[in-house]
Design an enzyme around this catalytic site. Structure first.
Site, mmCIF file in Angstrom:
data_model
loop_
_atom_site.group_PDB
_atom_site.id
_atom_site.type_symbol
_atom_site.label_atom_id
_atom_site.label_comp_id
_atom_site.label_asym_id
_atom_site.label_seq_id
_atom_site.Cartn_x
_atom_site.Cartn_y
_atom_site.Cartn_z
ATOM 1 N N ASP A 52 -22.773 4.250 -13.929
ATOM 2 C CA ASP A 52 -22.224 3.543 -15.078
ATOM 3 C C ASP A 52 -23.304 2.795 -15.847
ATOM 4 O O ASP A 52 -24.358 2.437 -15.295
ATOM 5 C CB ASP A 52 -21.171 2.535 -14.628
ATOM 6 N N ARG B 14 -21.926 10.787 -19.959
ATOM 7 C CA ARG B 14 -20.662 10.192 -20.426
ATOM 8 C C ARG B 14 -21.004 9.290 -21.603
ATOM 9 O O ARG B 14 -21.722 8.303 -21.460
ATOM 10 C CB ARG B 14 -20.005 9.383 -19.309
#
Length: 319
Positions: free
Chosen positions: A145, A195
């Site tokens: 992340d 992402r």
């Protein structure tokens, strides 16, 4: 109004005093359950199984961040190893080599020790390596992340190191950062999984676009770079305009369905998630779980005023 609320809510996400107050409210946990899939590994796995049966993929995040204690970082690694072991027993973990993996875990490097005052970078890298090794053995993917901009260089350096052994390792880029177009160009090569999200932290104007229209324009520029590249774009957005633009971009790039995916958060636009999946798209749902839900939840409130209204109505007893 949403722009006026964003900065105060993001500041509140880092307030220990507000965290203590809100997490002690009995109603909070019932409201948070809309966005967070319980507190235990079993809760997360049950939620994952439900979504997998619907034709969606999953990425599971054990909540926690900004760890400054080595024992806490090691406990987080243990939680991930337990989660990976449980997910690896699901039939969905059995896929052909090179195929898109329906099961994934998402990790924040600050939860793995990145912020430790001594050797945090090295500690987080080795903890992430352990998680990647376990995921490889279980047939899962891992995505690292993104967090606030001060961690970006360290995070991308760790990802580059680990991809030498785990080329499927994904990472997140945030379109509101001014550097992200260049990062997209650098990371859009063969085998990469990126992402792309808009961004969920309160960043200064020197490093980030602050105006919503500028963030949206940056997202579309970054998306064009990724879809024209050789990697696997992961389009993380709930914005109807972005989803529509992404559909045009993947067609223009002549991408097959298995060469990209959409991603959305658990509890947000579930009908749209299912619509996209039913239309034959790969759709991955980001599932957070665990006790450390406060920071994540406050960032969700900052993103959408409707979420804040939902929470305030619940506190008033109008849920």
């Amino acid at each position: 109004m949403s722009a006026l609320l964003r900065s105060p809510l993001l500041a509140a996400a880092r307030s220990p005093r507000l965290e203590r107050a809100i997490t002690r409210l009995p109603v909070s946990r019932s409201v948070v359950a809309r966005f967070v899939a319980g507190t235990t590994t079993a809760d997360a796995v049950r939620t994952a199984e439900t979504l997998l049966r619907s034709g969606r993929f999953v990425s599971i995040d054990h909540l926690g961040e900004d760890t400054t204690d080595l024992a806490a970082a090691e406990a987080t690694v243990a939680q991930y190893l337990d989660l990976i072991d449980a997910l690896g027993r699901l039939p969905h973990a059995e896929v052909a080599p090179g195929a898109v993996r329906p099961l994934e875990v998402s990790v924040k490097l600050s939860a793995l020790g990145q912020a430790l005052p001594r050797d945090g970078h090295a500690v987080a890298r080795e903890h992430a390596r352990r998680i990647c090794a376990a995921a490889e053995a279980a047939g899962l993917w891992v995505t690292v992340d993104a967090e606030d901009h001060t961690t970006t260089d360290s995070t991308l350096a760790i990802v580059r190191d680990l991809r030498a052994d785990y080329p499927w390792l994904g990472t997140v880029l945030q379109a509101y950062l001014r550097r992200t177009e260049d990062d997209c160009r650098a990371l859009a090569g063969p085998g990469s999984r990126i992402r792309l999200c808009k961004g969920a932290y309160d960043e200064p104007a020197a490093v980030a676009f602050r105006d919503r229209a500028e963030v949206d324009a940056s997202y579309l520029r970054c998306l064009a770079i990724l879809t024209a590249g050789s990697g696997y774009p992961m389009i993380a957005s709930h914005d109807p305009a972005v989803i529509a633009a992404a559909g045009v971009a993947v067609v223009a790039a002549q991408r097959k369905t298995e060469e990209y995916e959409y991603q959305m958060l658990y509890g947000i636009r579930a009908d749209e998630q299912q619509r996209l999946a039913d239309a034959g798209n790969h759709v991955r749902v980001y599932i957070p779980y665990g006790d450390q839900w406060y920071g994540y939840f406050m960032r969700r409130l900052a993103e959408r005023p409707a979420n804040l209204g939902f929470f305030l109505r619940a506190l008033a007893g109008g849920r």
